[in-house]
Design an enzyme around this catalytic site. Structure first.
Site, mmCIF file in Angstrom:
data_model
loop_
_atom_site.group_PDB
_atom_site.id
_atom_site.type_symbol
_atom_site.label_atom_id
_atom_site.label_comp_id
_atom_site.label_asym_id
_atom_site.label_seq_id
_atom_site.Cartn_x
_atom_site.Cartn_y
_atom_site.Cartn_z
ATOM 1 N N ASP A 30 0.855 -1.187 0.000
ATOM 2 C CA ASP A 30 0.000 0.000 0.000
ATOM 3 C C ASP A 30 0.889 1.235 0.000
ATOM 4 O OD1 ASP A 30 -3.187 0.480 0.697
ATOM 5 O OD2 ASP A 30 -1.927 2.172 1.284
ATOM 6 N N THR A 131 -13.241 -3.164 -8.832
ATOM 7 C CA THR A 131 -14.384 -3.134 -9.746
ATOM 8 C C THR A 131 -14.101 -2.133 -10.856
ATOM 9 O OG1 THR A 131 -15.902 -3.695 -7.949
ATOM 10 C CG2 THR A 131 -16.862 -2.725 -9.928
ATOM 11 N N PHE A 158 -17.244 -10.181 -4.323
ATOM 12 C CA PHE A 158 -18.651 -10.013 -3.956
ATOM 13 C C PHE A 158 -18.761 -9.962 -2.433
ATOM 14 C CE2 PHE A 158 -18.531 -12.221 -8.044
ATOM 15 C CZ PHE A 158 -19.309 -11.380 -8.822
ATOM 16 N N LEU A 159 -17.865 -9.185 -1.814
ATOM 17 C CA LEU A 159 -17.793 -9.085 -0.359
ATOM 18 C C LEU A 159 -18.682 -7.948 0.135
ATOM 19 C CD1 LEU A 159 -13.918 -9.378 0.076
ATOM 20 C CD2 LEU A 159 -15.606 -11.224 -0.031
ATOM 21 N N ARG A 160 -19.248 -8.143 1.320
ATOM 22 C CA ARG A 160 -20.042 -7.102 1.966
ATOM 23 C C ARG A 160 -19.272 -6.577 3.168
ATOM 24 N NH1 ARG A 160 -24.916 -10.784 3.496
ATOM 25 N NH2 ARG A 160 -23.083 -12.090 3.895
ATOM 26 N N ASN A 214 -24.525 -5.601 -9.071
ATOM 27 C CA ASN A 214 -24.774 -4.418 -8.251
ATOM 28 C C ASN A 214 -25.928 -3.590 -8.806
ATOM 29 O OD1 ASN A 214 -22.810 -5.096 -6.435
ATOM 30 N ND2 ASN A 214 -21.366 -3.504 -7.025
ATOM 31 N N ALA A 258 -37.877 -1.031 2.299
ATOM 32 C CA ALA A 258 -38.030 0.368 1.894
ATOM 33 C C ALA A 258 -37.261 1.280 2.839
ATOM 34 C CB ALA A 258 -39.505 0.750 1.874
ATOM 35 N N CYS A 266 -20.163 1.151 -2.787
ATOM 36 C CA CYS A 266 -20.164 0.444 -4.072
ATOM 37 C C CYS A 266 -21.341 0.787 -4.972
ATOM 38 C CB CYS A 266 -20.129 -1.066 -3.839
ATOM 39 S SG CYS A 266 -18.580 -1.656 -3.130
#
Length: 316
Positions: A30, A131, A158-160, A214, A258, A266
């Protein structure tokens, strides 16, 4: 396998720690020296349940190391180089790929010229976890990587956030996209033993799968919000309506709550990027435009309701 991970945000940090847990020799890179030092001490600069334990385990075992780009030599680069840098939105809605291109420039500058065909085992393989818009991988391959004999694989995540470690080890699908069968096979081997369907396809299709997923989830959110507004007018209970709709196995209950619309790191940027891509290709993606419009309006509706109830909100 020796693996280098570029970018230590949510995706990169989880990938580095989880792959080290699987027994690979992982180097996380990094540009932020402070972040690198914290990871070396086993400290996580953001909240992600379970990640701190994984990082500390890898550091203590010695197969998870961290560095800034300037401290990495060509011989330190692994067989696979996972790119997990940010792709924020530009004012136009397009994805800002400057960090991705900077990572590719750094890699090609470090490993030198070509030695053989891309993906032949002599050169590292770029594995894109960031992405990026469909078509990006093909362009990067043609513009930068082929000349250096470096293959490219799209391997979308596909991580949350908040359950990323769990999602890594319990994926609902694994997507691998490349024009190189050999490179795709090497990336697929990372997931041996994982209980999930594996879809191997071309690069652009893999990129579109991520954007399509997404965009579809954002569509479900905008749809239930529109339905909630109709429920308010006719006197129906949207929570019960959503439950009744979600019991249909063709629809499912997820993303049918809702509220104020979709947000997070994302959905907004990816939906806008897909919309921008549609404009570039002169395709009127009207459904996606409606999703964006509904989401932009939804957050204002509570203010309108308060004004109807209380009048002016000046000074509140």
């Amino acid at each position: 396998m020796r693996i280098t991970v570029l970018g230590l945000g949510y995706v990169g940090a989880v990938a580095a720690a989880a792959l080290a847990k699987d027994g690979h020799d992982v180097l996380g890179v990094d540009i932020d020296p402070g972040k690198v030092e914290r990871f070396r001490r086993g400290e996580i600069p953001f909240h992600e349940p379970g990640l701190d334990d994984l990082v500390r385990e890898g550091v203590n075992r010695g197969n998870l190391r961290f560095a800034v780009p300037g401290d990495v030599a060509a011989g330190d680069v692994g067989e696979l180089v996972l790119v997990a840098v940010g792709t924020p939105s530009l004012p136009s809605g397009a994805a800002d790929l400057s960090q991705v291109e900077a990572a590719i420039h750094w890699l090609t500058g470090l490993v030198g010229g070509a030695r053989g065909p891309a993906g032949d085992g002599d050169r590292p393989i770029v594995v894109m976890k960031s992405t990026v818009p469909p078509g990006t991988g093909r362009r990067l391959q043609e513009r930068y990587l082929t000349a250096h004999g470096i293959a490219y694989v799209s391997n979308p995540e596909f991580l949350r956030e908040g359950s990323a470690v769990h999602d890594w080890y319990h994926p609902d699908r694994i997507v691998v996209g490349s024009e190189s069968e050999a490179a795709a096979a090497r990336v697929r081997a990372l997931y041996e033993g994982y209980q999930a369907p594996v879809l191997v396809t071309d690069t652009t299709t893999a990129e579109m799968i991520k954007y399509g997923a997404n965009a579809f989830l954002a569509t479900k959110i905008s749809f239930i919000n529109e339905l909630a507004n109709m429920c308010d007018r006719v006197g129906a209970d949207v929570e019960v309506v959503a439950r009744g709709i979600g019991l249909d196995p063709r629809i499912g209950p997820d993303f049918l709550r809702a509220g104020l619309g979709y947000g997070g790191s994302c959905f907004p940027k990816d939906v806008r990027a897909l919309d921008h891509l549609a404009l570039v290709y002169d395709y009127p993606f009207e459904l996606l435009r409606a999703v964006i419009t509904v989401n932009s309006r939804q957050r204002l509706l509570p203010l309108f309701a308060l004004r109807r109830e209380f009048g002016s909100l000046a000074g509140v």
